[in-house]
Design an enzyme around this catalytic site. Structure first.
Site, PDB file in Angstrom:
ATOM      1  N   GLY A 161       7.784  -8.591  13.042  1.00 46.77           N
ATOM      2  CA  GLY A 161       8.595  -9.225  12.723  1.00 46.77           C
ATOM      3  C   GLY A 161       8.185  -9.885  12.148  1.00 46.77           C
ATOM      4  O   GLY A 161       8.465 -11.155  12.218  1.00 46.77           O
ATOM      5  N   GLU A 174      -4.245  -5.673   8.805  1.00 47.22           N
ATOM      6  CA  GLU A 174      -3.613  -4.423   8.728  1.00 47.22           C
ATOM      7  C   GLU A 174      -3.906  -4.203   7.033  1.00 47.22           C
ATOM      8  O   GLU A 174      -3.371  -3.759   6.868  1.00 47.22           O
ATOM      9  CB  GLU A 174      -2.330  -4.414   8.554  1.00 47.22           C
ATOM     10  CG  GLU A 174      -1.820  -5.587   7.577  1.00 47.22           C
ATOM     11  CD  GLU A 174      -0.239  -5.771   7.546  1.00 47.22           C
ATOM     12  OE1 GLU A 174       0.498  -5.126   8.663  1.00 47.22           O
ATOM     13  OE2 GLU A 174       0.474  -6.940   7.086  1.00 47.22           O
TER      14      GLU A 174
HETATM   15  C1  LIG Z   1       9.193   0.830   3.381  1.00 49.22           C
HETATM   16  C2  LIG Z   1       8.934  -0.769   3.792  1.00 49.22           C
HETATM   17  C3  LIG Z   1       8.687  -1.023   5.083  1.00 49.22           C
HETATM   18  C4  LIG Z   1       8.428  -2.402   5.699  1.00 49.22           C
HETATM   19  N1  LIG Z   1       8.389  -2.426   7.242  1.00 49.22           N
HETATM   20  C5  LIG Z   1       8.207  -4.243   7.247  1.00 49.22           C
HETATM   21  C6  LIG Z   1       7.937  -4.339   8.953  1.00 49.22           C
HETATM   22  O1  LIG Z   1       7.187  -3.579   9.691  1.00 49.22           O
HETATM   23  N2  LIG Z   1       7.845  -6.118   8.984  1.00 49.22           N
HETATM   24  C7  LIG Z   1       8.274  -6.992   7.887  1.00 49.22           C
HETATM   25  O2  LIG Z   1       8.541  -8.156   8.121  1.00 49.22           O
HETATM   26  N3  LIG Z   1       8.460  -6.239   6.699  1.00 49.22           N
HETATM   27  C8  LIG Z   1       8.189  -5.284   6.497  1.00 49.22           C
HETATM   28  N4  LIG Z   1       9.206  -5.058   4.871  1.00 49.22           N
HETATM   29  C9  LIG Z   1       9.266  -5.712   4.448  1.00 49.22           C
HETATM   30  C10 LIG Z   1       7.947  -6.593   2.737  1.00 49.22           C
HETATM   31  O3  LIG Z   1       6.830  -6.292   4.070  1.00 49.22           O
HETATM   32  C11 LIG Z   1       8.389  -7.410   1.549  1.00 49.22           C
HETATM   33  O4  LIG Z   1       9.174  -5.886   1.104  1.00 49.22           O
HETATM   34  C12 LIG Z   1       7.478  -7.667   1.386  1.00 49.22           C
HETATM   35  O5  LIG Z   1       6.169  -8.174   1.996  1.00 49.22           O
HETATM   36  C13 LIG Z   1       7.968  -8.210  -0.634  1.00 49.22           C
HETATM   37  O6  LIG Z   1       9.020  -9.150   0.228  1.00 49.22           O
HETATM   38  P1  LIG Z   1      10.905  -8.895  -0.565  1.00 49.22           P
HETATM   39  O7  LIG Z   1      10.957  -7.593  -0.574  1.00 49.22           O
HETATM   40  O8  LIG Z   1      11.454  -9.990  -0.054  1.00 49.22           O
HETATM   41  O9  LIG Z   1      10.113  -9.390  -2.422  1.00 49.22           O
HETATM   42  P2  LIG Z   1       9.727 -10.648  -2.636  1.00 49.22           P
HETATM   43  O10 LIG Z   1       9.157 -12.040  -2.738  1.00 49.22           O
HETATM   44  O11 LIG Z   1      11.009 -11.044  -3.321  1.00 49.22           O
HETATM   45  O12 LIG Z   1       9.681 -10.100  -4.187  1.00 49.22           O
HETATM   46  C14 LIG Z   1      10.431  -9.643  -5.046  1.00 49.22           C
HETATM   47  C15 LIG Z   1       8.914  -9.521  -6.471  1.00 49.22           C
HETATM   48  O13 LIG Z   1       8.114 -10.851  -6.567  1.00 49.22           O
HETATM   49  C16 LIG Z   1       7.037 -10.995  -6.554  1.00 49.22           C
HETATM   50  N5  LIG Z   1       6.594 -11.785  -6.063  1.00 49.22           N
HETATM   51  C17 LIG Z   1       7.086 -12.125  -5.075  1.00 49.22           C
HETATM   52  N6  LIG Z   1       6.400 -14.143  -5.393  1.00 49.22           N
HETATM   53  C18 LIG Z   1       5.502 -13.954  -5.617  1.00 49.22           C
HETATM   54  C19 LIG Z   1       4.219 -14.536  -6.393  1.00 49.22           C
HETATM   55  N7  LIG Z   1       3.906 -15.651  -6.036  1.00 49.22           N
HETATM   56  N8  LIG Z   1       3.101 -14.736  -7.680  1.00 49.22           N
HETATM   57  C20 LIG Z   1       4.021 -13.623  -8.290  1.00 49.22           C
HETATM   58  N9  LIG Z   1       4.667 -12.452  -7.592  1.00 49.22           N
HETATM   59  C21 LIG Z   1       5.591 -12.443  -6.513  1.00 49.22           C
HETATM   60  C22 LIG Z   1       6.935  -9.693  -5.471  1.00 49.22           C
HETATM   61  O14 LIG Z   1       5.740  -9.223  -5.453  1.00 49.22           O
HETATM   62  C23 LIG Z   1       7.982  -8.755  -6.055  1.00 49.22           C
HETATM   63  O15 LIG Z   1       7.428  -8.055  -6.762  1.00 49.22           O
HETATM   64  C24 LIG Z   1       8.907  -3.493   4.757  1.00 49.22           C
HETATM   65  C25 LIG Z   1       9.741  -3.095   3.371  1.00 49.22           C
HETATM   66  C26 LIG Z   1       9.084  -2.078   3.140  1.00 49.22           C
HETATM   67  C27 LIG Z   1      10.010  -1.962   1.456  1.00 49.22           C
END
Ligand SMILES: Cc1cc2nc3c(=O)[nH]c(=O)nc-3n(C[C@H](O)[C@H](O)[C@H](O)COP(=O)(O)OP(=O)(O)OC[C@H]3O[C@@H](n4cnc5c(N)ncnc54)[C@H](O)[C@@H]3O)c2cc1C
Length: 395
Positions: A130, A248
């Site tokens: 989480g 991971e």
């Molecule tokens: C199928 C699935 C399973 C998941 N399982 C888990 C889980 O078990 N546990 C958990 O904790 N999370 C989980 N997640 C969440 C996942 O880790 C996040 O979606 C991921 O880290 C991206 O965060 P965000 O979606 O908030 O996107 P954001 O952080 O809002 O990013 C949006 C976009 O902006 C880009 N971006 C953001 N910051 C930067 C930067 N500094 N430089 C360049 N580009 C940037 C990102 O690459 C992305 O393209 C899961 C997600 C999915 C889709």
């Protein structure tokens, strides 16, 4: 340098293959979309226990904690072989033995080691992670969940988002803010939490693959967690989380999947006749296969380099990001290439009588979309490689 596996490693790989072919129910092959359903979950649990009984799930743990002190190369071989035969992630890249167990061994108290490691080693507990919160996915340190100490407990309030497997999990590992005054990275603590505790509620998110119950929002509402569930020092959770997440990233499971698909798609193309010609005789098809074979091999080497670094006692850092980036993008390109080769049959689902390869490619194609999002997006991996690998300034 030697690029060959040793005879012992090859024998182990064969043993794992025999185990899968004789001991694992056939229905668990290529079942990612349905692995968490009531129909399949008992078989998933049973298989996890069988792997544990063999000592394989935790083979890379030190002997004193129930492991076999095996090399990370051997453990990577295990995951690759499981993935090759289409075992679901709840078996191949299980958080308990692979992420949280090693974290507890490194940072946990004796109490946590004694109480939590045995059930992880026996395959009895299923863990989820989480970290993501609304507005803090990539920016992992922007945690808004709080933990306030109250005697022997912490009272936790907040929300975690997009948590895979939460509805099946017995335990979750999380970060929470324990010192609102301190700067980022020094205000977080790392907790392990029993998912059955009062104060936890789940809300499922319907995802593209239709795996309802797989992804959840997890809410903590005055959740009381014993203070002894803190992993590492209070306010030093960032270092603990980084160590967990570094474990991971190698993406070897995508390599296992792709090697297996490549073999099957070559057979399919050889046997499929298009305008009187085998698909394999079409230049575009065979060059696509060759191109993918090169990419798969590059990813395989990158993943085993991560394991090799661990075996040498070195801490893979940007190397893990390189491996994760390569393998997740390779898997997307690969499933797309196969989709093109299959033409209009590609998108057919597994229950269609016309679906080639039993509809596996349709499931893999949709599933591959997420690979460049979770465990750190491709953009974040590129940032890590640029900053920590090349020493370029932070962006
Ligand atoms: C199928 C699935 C399973 C998941 N399982 C888990 C889980 O078990 N546990 C958990 O904790 N999370 C989980 N997640 C969440 C996942 O880790 C996040 O979606 C991921 O880290 C991206 O965060 P965000 O979606 O908030 O996107 P954001 O952080 O809002 O990013 C949006 C976009 O902006 C880009 N971006 C953001 N910051 C930067 C930067 N500094 N430089 C360049 N580009 C940037 C990102 O690459 C992305 O393209 C899961 C997600 C999915 C889709």
């Amino acid at each position: 340098m030697d690029f060959r596996f040793s005879p012992e490693q090859q024998a182990f790989q064969n043993e794992v293959r025999d185990f899968i072919l004789t001991e694992v129910p056939q229905e668990l092959r290529w079942c990612e979309r349905t692995a968490f359903t009531d129909a399949l979950w008992p078989a998933v649990l049973e298989t996890r226990k069988k792997l544990a009984q063999k000592g394989w799930a935790t083979m890379h743990w030190p002997v004193e904690y129930g492991g076999q002190g095996a090399s990370h190369i051997a453990q990577t071989l295990l995951v690759e072989e499981l993935a090759y035969w289409g075992m679901p992630q709840a078996i191949t890249v299980d958080d308990g033995p692979n992420l949280i167990g090693p974290t507890i061994i490194r940072f946990g108290s004796d109490h946590l080691r004694k109480t939590l490691l045995p059930s992880i080693a026996s395959g009895e507990t299923y863990w989820c992670q989480g970290y993501t919160e609304p507005g803090s996915g990539s920016d992992l340190a922007a945690v808004r969940t709080t933990a306030v100490q109250d005697g022997n407990h912490y009272v936790i309030n907040g929300q975690k988002d997009f948590i895979s497997g939460a509805a099946r999990a017995d335990w979750i590992h999380i970060l929470a803010r324990t010192n609102p005054e301190a700067p980022r990275h020094r205000n977080l603590s790392y907790f392990v939490v029993d998912m059955r505790s009062p104060g936890i509620t789940l809300s499922p998110l319907d995802e593209a693959q239709g795996r309802s119950g797989m992804l959840n929002e997890v809410f903590f509402d005055n959740l009381r967690v014993p203070a002894e569930n803190l992993v590492g020092e209070r306010n030093e959770g960032w270092q603990v989380a980084m160590s967990t997440l570094n474990l991971e990233r190698s993406g070897i499971e995508n390599v296992g999947h792709a090697r297996s698909f490549l073999k099957d798609i070559v057979t399919y193309a050889r046997e499929t006749v298009h305008d009187g010609e085998s698909l394999l005789n079409i230049d575009r098809v065979s060059s696509k296969m060759a191109e993918m074979a090169v990419k798969i091999e590059a990813c395989r080497l990158a993943a085993y380099r991560v394991a090799w670094l661990r075996d040498k006692g070195l801490n893979p850092d940007y190397e893990s990001s390189m491996s994760k980036l390569l393998s997740s993008e390779m898997w997307q390109q690969f499933t797309d290439a196969v989709m093109q080769v299959l033409g209009h049959y590609g998108p057919l689902e597994s229950d269609s009588r016309y679906a080639p390869l039993k509809g596996r490619i349709e499931e893999a194609y949709i599933g591959s979309i997420f690979e460049t999002i979770y465990e750190g997006t491709s953009e974040i991996q590129r940032n890590v490689i640029a900053q920590r690998g090349l020493g370029l300034p932070r962006r």
